[in-house]
Motif scaffolding. Structure first.
Motif, short mmCIF file in Angstrom:
data_model
loop_
_atom_site.label_atom_id
_atom_site.label_comp_id
_atom_site.label_asym_id
_atom_site.label_seq_id
_atom_site.Cartn_x
_atom_site.Cartn_y
_atom_site.Cartn_z
N GLU A 117 0.52 -1.41 0.03
CA GLU A 117 0.05 -0.28 0.00
C GLU A 117 1.03 1.57 0.31
O GLU A 117 0.49 2.18 -1.14
N GLN A 118 2.27 1.14 1.23
CA GLN A 118 2.61 2.52 0.56
C GLN A 118 3.23 2.70 -0.61
O GLN A 118 4.01 3.76 -0.83
N ASP A 119 4.11 1.52 -1.47
CA ASP A 119 4.35 1.74 -2.90
C ASP A 119 3.56 2.01 -3.55
O ASP A 119 3.43 3.20 -4.40
N HIS A 120 1.71 1.89 -3.40
CA HIS A 120 1.03 2.49 -4.11
C HIS A 120 0.92 4.17 -4.06
O HIS A 120 0.95 4.76 -5.02
N LYS A 167 9.27 -2.67 -11.97
CA LYS A 167 9.76 -3.83 -11.69
C LYS A 167 10.08 -4.29 -10.85
O LYS A 167 9.90 -5.79 -10.43
N ARG A 168 10.34 -3.39 -9.39
CA ARG A 168 10.67 -3.91 -7.73
C ARG A 168 8.99 -4.06 -7.74
O ARG A 168 9.18 -5.41 -6.63
N HIS A 169 8.71 -3.29 -7.83
CA HIS A 169 7.28 -3.11 -7.14
C HIS A 169 5.48 -5.34 -7.97
O HIS A 169 5.67 -5.87 -6.76
N LEU A 170 5.73 -4.94 -8.58
CA LEU A 170 5.56 -5.74 -9.50
C LEU A 170 5.91 -7.16 -9.12
O LEU A 170 4.62 -8.05 -8.84
N SER A 171 7.08 -7.40 -8.92
CA SER A 171 7.82 -8.45 -8.58
C SER A 171 7.39 -9.80 -7.36
O SER A 171 6.81 -10.30 -7.08
N ASP A 172 7.82 -8.09 -6.22
CA ASP A 172 7.15 -8.29 -4.51
C ASP A 172 5.75 -9.13 -4.83
O ASP A 172 6.01 -9.54 -3.64
#
Length: 188
Positions: A117-120, A167-172
């Motif tokens: 959620e913080q990433d979003h 790249k990082r967020h979607l993989s996570d």
């Protein structure tokens, strides 16, 4: 404008990997719980990766004078608008529907939910910065080519940030969600 140094650069926290070792990425396709809805969700993620890359590559082409400004402005409007609009919609759907479903199925999901959620929220700020800069460049493309080309440097920097972020967020996100889906046979 978001300070891009505050965007999470680290790998997925260990507490988010609680089922990933049991359901590694290379086993997903063969798992009987891997259904069409999950394929579509992962397909949307692939589309976001490709469009973010396209925006960055197009901007590099403009900066290298391999693309005319008029062509670039049209492509930026199309691909940039597609990327921003679809990411906002996708993340809104995840926050309202998808993530609550995963949380209800496996409360351990909540350990990673706060990070996602913080990433979003961070990505929303980066997308807003990108939208402002891209719109300015598109307007300048009809008014002042020199200034528009100068603005392209900022568009490129923000596009590169979006691409790396995704790249990082979607993989996570995938490595947290898909193992839960497979483990609990969700989204069938």
């Amino acid at each position: 404008m978001l300070d891009t140094d505050t965007i999470r650069q680290t790998e997925m926290p260990e507490e988010m990997r609680f089922l990933f070792d049991q359901y590694p990425r290379d086993s997903w396709d063969a798992h009987p719980g891997f259904k069409e809805k999950t394929r579509h969700w992962l397909g949307a993620h692939q589309m976001f990766r490709r469009v973010a890359e396209r925006v960055r590559l197009d901007t590099e082409s403009l900066l290298d004078r391999g693309m005319e400004l008029e062509d670039y402005a049209g492509r930026l409007s199309h691909y940039g608008g597609n990327l921003v609009g679809n990411l906002h919609g996708h993340h809104g759907w995840e926050d309202r529907s998808y993530f609550p479903e995963l949380s209800a199925a496996d409360p351990r999901f909540d350990a990673g939910l706060e990070v996602l959620e913080q990433d979003h929220a961070d990505l929303d700020q980066v997308l807003d910065d990108f939208t402002r800069t891209a719109n300015r460049l598109i307007k300048l493309s009809d008014l002042d080519e020199v200034q528009a080309r100068e603005e392209a440097g900022q568009v490129h920097a923000t596009a590169a940030t979006i691409e790396a972020f995704l790249k990082r967020h979607l993989s996570d996100e995938e490595e947290l969600a898909v193992p839960i889906i497979l483990h609990h046979r969700l989204r069938g």
